[in-house]
Motif scaffolding. Sequence first.
Motif, mmCIF file in Angstrom:
data_model
loop_
_atom_site.group_PDB
_atom_site.id
_atom_site.type_symbol
_atom_site.label_atom_id
_atom_site.label_comp_id
_atom_site.label_asym_id
_atom_site.label_seq_id
_atom_site.Cartn_x
_atom_site.Cartn_y
_atom_site.Cartn_z
ATOM 1 N N GLU A 15 -5.798 0.626 17.497
ATOM 2 C CA GLU A 15 -5.417 0.704 16.085
ATOM 3 C C GLU A 15 -5.858 -0.542 15.336
ATOM 4 O OE1 GLU A 15 -1.528 1.319 13.287
ATOM 5 O OE2 GLU A 15 -1.608 2.341 15.207
ATOM 6 N N ASP A 16 -5.777 -1.712 15.962
ATOM 7 C CA ASP A 16 -6.239 -2.934 15.306
ATOM 8 C C ASP A 16 -7.725 -2.849 15.003
ATOM 9 O OD1 ASP A 16 -3.762 -4.092 15.322
ATOM 10 O OD2 ASP A 16 -4.113 -5.278 17.130
ATOM 11 N N ARG A 19 -8.307 -0.486 12.118
ATOM 12 C CA ARG A 19 -7.959 -1.118 10.841
ATOM 13 C C ARG A 19 -9.071 -2.037 10.377
ATOM 14 N NH1 ARG A 19 -1.626 -2.443 10.321
ATOM 15 N NH2 ARG A 19 -0.870 -0.444 11.032
ATOM 16 N N PHE A 43 -8.623 4.748 3.341
ATOM 17 C CA PHE A 43 -7.977 4.877 4.652
ATOM 18 C C PHE A 43 -8.582 6.044 5.424
ATOM 19 C CE2 PHE A 43 -4.526 2.891 2.173
ATOM 20 C CZ PHE A 43 -4.242 1.811 2.996
ATOM 21 N N VAL A 48 -5.377 5.707 11.310
ATOM 22 C CA VAL A 48 -4.115 5.016 11.003
ATOM 23 C C VAL A 48 -3.138 5.986 10.355
ATOM 24 C CG1 VAL A 48 -5.162 2.738 10.731
ATOM 25 C CG2 VAL A 48 -4.950 4.226 8.757
ATOM 26 N N ILE A 53 1.823 3.112 6.316
ATOM 27 C CA ILE A 53 1.279 1.978 5.566
ATOM 28 C C ILE A 53 1.794 2.015 4.130
ATOM 29 C CG2 ILE A 53 -0.832 0.949 4.642
ATOM 30 C CD1 ILE A 53 -2.145 2.010 7.305
ATOM 31 N N PHE A 91 -6.466 -5.176 7.817
ATOM 32 C CA PHE A 91 -7.493 -4.375 7.134
ATOM 33 C C PHE A 91 -8.506 -5.284 6.452
ATOM 34 C CE2 PHE A 91 -3.935 -1.373 7.214
ATOM 35 C CZ PHE A 91 -4.575 -0.250 7.703
#
Length: 95
Positions: A15-16, A19, A43, A48, A53, A91
């Motif tokens: 996920e990092d 992003r 996005f 994500v 968020i 992000f």
Amino acid sequence: MADDDVFENVPDVGEDLARAEQRLTVRVERRTYNKPVTVVEGFDPDAVDVRDIGTQLKKRLGAGGTVKDTSVEVQGDHEDRVRDILTEMGFAVED
């Protein structure tokens, strides 16, 4: 000992990485009665959780808003603060 996974406690970087690869844009639009709305676009909903968020942004800004498929709208002119928060979240935000 051979069955122990040495990477067991290492956090998932998927996920990092997702992003960091996204390029978000932040702008302020004027809506009905000349009210400002901060819009974040770009996005990837497959990478994500856009709803999560959006919830985090609204909570940290103390403002209302809405979440769409690939964007988040927050009531008010929060452009600079949103850029900072998104950068903290990992992000990449375009200027």
